[in-house]
Design an enzyme around this catalytic site. Sequence first.
Site, short mmCIF file in Angstrom:
data_model
loop_
_atom_site.label_atom_id
_atom_site.label_comp_id
_atom_site.label_asym_id
_atom_site.label_seq_id
_atom_site.Cartn_x
_atom_site.Cartn_y
_atom_site.Cartn_z
N ASN A 89 0.19 -4.31 -2.42
CA ASN A 89 -0.78 -4.72 -2.44
C ASN A 89 -1.30 -4.89 -1.34
O ASN A 89 -2.85 -4.55 -0.67
CB ASN A 89 -1.44 -6.38 -2.81
CG ASN A 89 -2.43 -7.04 -2.66
OD1 ASN A 89 -3.16 -7.17 -2.98
ND2 ASN A 89 -1.54 -7.75 -2.10
N SER A 141 -9.85 1.30 -3.97
CA SER A 141 -10.77 0.30 -4.21
C SER A 141 -11.78 0.85 -4.04
O SER A 141 -11.64 2.03 -4.39
CB SER A 141 -11.15 0.01 -2.54
OG SER A 141 -11.83 -0.45 -2.27
N TYR A 154 -10.42 3.18 5.76
CA TYR A 154 -10.18 2.94 4.99
C TYR A 154 -10.33 3.50 3.64
O TYR A 154 -9.59 3.42 2.60
CB TYR A 154 -11.07 1.44 4.75
CG TYR A 154 -10.98 0.29 3.58
CD1 TYR A 154 -9.19 -0.51 3.55
CD2 TYR A 154 -11.50 0.72 2.47
CE1 TYR A 154 -9.33 -1.13 2.49
CE2 TYR A 154 -10.82 -0.96 1.53
CZ TYR A 154 -9.96 -1.32 1.76
OH TYR A 154 -9.90 -2.17 0.37
N ALA A 155 -11.82 4.40 3.33
CA ALA A 155 -11.95 5.27 2.34
C ALA A 155 -10.93 6.48 2.17
O ALA A 155 -10.10 6.88 1.03
CB ALA A 155 -13.56 5.95 2.67
N ALA A 156 -10.51 6.66 3.43
CA ALA A 156 -9.55 7.70 3.16
C ALA A 156 -8.21 7.63 3.12
O ALA A 156 -7.63 7.87 1.76
CB ALA A 156 -9.53 8.91 4.71
N SER A 157 -7.99 6.11 2.86
CA SER A 157 -6.28 5.26 2.86
C SER A 157 -6.39 5.27 1.42
O SER A 157 -6.07 5.18 0.67
CB SER A 157 -6.26 3.84 3.37
OG SER A 157 -7.25 2.90 3.32
N LYS A 158 -7.62 5.08 0.71
CA LYS A 158 -8.44 4.08 -0.59
C LYS A 158 -7.80 5.42 -0.83
O LYS A 158 -7.80 5.60 -2.87
CB LYS A 158 -8.95 3.16 -0.64
CG LYS A 158 -8.50 2.08 0.03
CD LYS A 158 -7.58 1.26 -0.78
CE LYS A 158 -6.78 -0.14 -0.27
NZ LYS A 158 -6.36 -0.88 -0.28
#
Length: 246
Positions: A89, A141, A154-158
């Site tokens: 998480n 996400s 963040y988009a790349a990670s999620k």
Amino acid sequence: MRFSGQTVMITGGCKGIGYSTAIKFLKEGANVVILDLNTQETEAAVSRLREYGDKIEGTAADVTDRSSVAAAIQFTINRFGSIDVLINNAGITQDAQLLKMEEEQWNSVIDVNLKGVFNMTQAAALQMKEQNSGVILNASSVVGLHGNFGQTNYAASKSGVIGMTKTWAKELGRYNIRVNAVAPGFVLTDMVKKVPEKVLNSMKEKSLLKDIGLPEDIANAYAFLASEEAKFVTGTVLSVDGGLTL
Ligand SMILES: NC(=O)c1ccc[n+]([C@@H]2O[C@H](COP(=O)([O-])OP(=O)(O)OC[C@H]3O[C@@H](n4cnc5c(N)ncnc54)[C@H](O)[C@@H]3O)[C@@H](O)[C@H]2O)c1
């Protein structure tokens, strides 16, 4: 109780979705270990969580650091003897538009949200393989599915988390380990407090249910995916977003 005798590890369990998830699993009889960055905050969270069940432990660890992860895994096995559910998480944001994003912003988000999930899962999956059972749940996400203005890192990670979820479902199914991801929409936690009110209101308007999510909504999804009721579910991404992007 659905999770009696099972041990659930939750990263980033001191607050927000992780904390609500700890409450949910404690109420349903699980042994819970939360891990988070700060020792004092982790101890304080554990004291508050005792209200919901006494089989709660905490350990300070940084998911980006492999020796710290190894220690947290060993702590859990020593205390409870197994790791039945891992909930990856812990996550952070460091927003900036592509043309303004600093290398440090990119690195820190990828380190926590992507490498942290890899570190934790690799260590926990070794134990789960020994047990010939386990459940791994990853925080993706809505942004990992659809992108978002100002959130390249963040988009790349999620999105990466979704790729890893599907890969691990393929690799670990033979050891009776299920791997799934949850893709929350906007959920009222400290992370979202950074989002301007105007944007939050527009997200509320856009969602089919005209609302923002609560941490409990995500905790409920994790509990379902961890439970026997989901015993035939692996490699999937469960959107919990009020229909935000439909
Ligand atoms: N809140 C939302 O709207 C939302 C939406 C989609 C996805 N998510 C994802 O859900 C997860 C939880 O979000 P939240 O809103 O509860 O966040 P939050 O900021 O309230 O809590 C995150 C927790 O993770 C911990 N953490 C951060 N870096 C860590 C590290 N390196 N090692 C260990 N712990 C670390 C923090 O200390 C904090 O306690 C995140 O992965 C987030 O990306 C949240």
